[in-house]
Design a protein around this motif. Structure first.
Motif, PDB file in Angstrom:
ATOM      1  N   ILE A 169       0.841  -1.195   0.000  1.00  0.00           N
ATOM      2  CA  ILE A 169       0.000   0.000   0.000  1.00  0.00           C
ATOM      3  C   ILE A 169       0.874   1.243   0.000  1.00  0.00           C
ATOM      4  O   ILE A 169       2.066   1.172   0.238  1.00  0.00           O
ATOM      5  CB  ILE A 169      -0.931   0.049   1.240  1.00  0.00           C
ATOM      6  N   PRO A 228       1.354   5.645  -1.479  1.00  0.00           N
ATOM      7  CA  PRO A 228       1.439   6.435  -2.711  1.00  0.00           C
ATOM      8  C   PRO A 228       2.443   5.902  -3.724  1.00  0.00           C
ATOM      9  O   PRO A 228       2.145   5.880  -4.917  1.00  0.00           O
ATOM     10  CB  PRO A 228       1.823   7.825  -2.223  1.00  0.00           C
ATOM     11  N   SER A 241       0.782   3.023  -5.548  1.00  0.00           N
ATOM     12  CA  SER A 241      -0.257   3.499  -6.479  1.00  0.00           C
ATOM     13  C   SER A 241       0.372   4.073  -7.739  1.00  0.00           C
ATOM     14  O   SER A 241      -0.110   3.849  -8.849  1.00  0.00           O
ATOM     15  CB  SER A 241      -1.119   4.559  -5.801  1.00  0.00           C
ATOM     16  N   GLU A 242       1.454   4.806  -7.571  1.00  0.00           N
ATOM     17  CA  GLU A 242       2.164   5.370  -8.721  1.00  0.00           C
ATOM     18  C   GLU A 242       2.720   4.274  -9.615  1.00  0.00           C
ATOM     19  O   GLU A 242       2.661   4.367 -10.850  1.00  0.00           O
ATOM     20  CB  GLU A 242       3.275   6.299  -8.245  1.00  0.00           C
ATOM     21  N   ARG A 282      -0.023   2.880 -11.666  1.00  0.00           N
ATOM     22  CA  ARG A 282      -0.340   3.784 -12.790  1.00  0.00           C
ATOM     23  C   ARG A 282       0.676   3.630 -13.919  1.00  0.00           C
ATOM     24  O   ARG A 282       0.318   3.631 -15.094  1.00  0.00           O
ATOM     25  CB  ARG A 282      -0.382   5.234 -12.306  1.00  0.00           C
TER      26      ARG A 282
END
Length: 185
Positions: free
Chosen positions: A159, A161, A164-165, A168
């Motif tokens: 988990i 940021p 998540s990047e 993406r």
């Protein structure tokens, strides 16, 4: 008294006026692992070298700059690990390398008329073992930066940021990122 109160007040206003500070020790460790992978190995090396030098100092009576004895090093190591886990992350552990490196370099310089005490030899052995560990950690660091594997990082931290990047980035290269998705699953 007024000057200290004023300084404390200014610091409090500046610290309180920052934007959202949503970083816990885990988040900072995650960010540090991007810069200095594998961060766990770097923390392990710093703690073991620091504690080993403290035990050596207490056992042999050798003087090492900025290095407390066995009890002091254990207490400092516990405090640093707790502070790192609570808020500051592993960045607070890395300064423990400073007294270790100073003691190691100092033990390599021969004293005038002294062949080397048992304490100096122990500091040298502990230092060389940790230097090899630092070289191995540096090799892993370079390998992780030259040949990045985002799927390993995703599986390691799960988990946050940076994860998540990475997802993406994997979506932008979707046909080619199928092996990374398979690895994650």
């Amino acid at each position: 008294m007024r000057k200290r109160f004023l300084q404390t007040g200014i610091f409090g206003v500046l610290a309180g006026s920052t934007t959202v500070a949503s970083a816990c020790g885990f988040c900072i460790a995650m960010e540090m692992d991007v810069i200095l992978p594998p961060i766990e190995l770097w923390v392990f090396l710093a703690i073991t070298w620091f504690v080993s030098n403290g035990i050596t100092r207490s056992a042999t009576g050798i003087s090492i700059p900025w290095q407390p004895g066995a009890l002091g090093t254990v207490l400092i190591a516990i405090a640093v690990l707790l502070l790192g886990a609570a808020a500051l992350g592993p960045i607070i552990v890395l300064p423990l390398f400073v007294p270790c490196i100073l003691g190691f370099v100092r033990s390599l310089r021969p004293s005038l008329g002294n062949v080397g005490s048992r304490g100096e030899r122990t500091i040298q052995v502990v230092g060389w073992v940790h230097v090899v560990g630092v070289l191995c950690a540096t090799t892993l660091l370079v390998q992780n930066h030259v040949y990045p594997k985002p799927e390993r990082y995703i599986c390691k931290w799960l988990i946050g940021p940076p994860v998540s990047e990475l997802f993406r980035e994997l979506r932008t290269t979707e046909p080619n990122s199928l092996p990374a998705y398979r690895y994650v699953i």
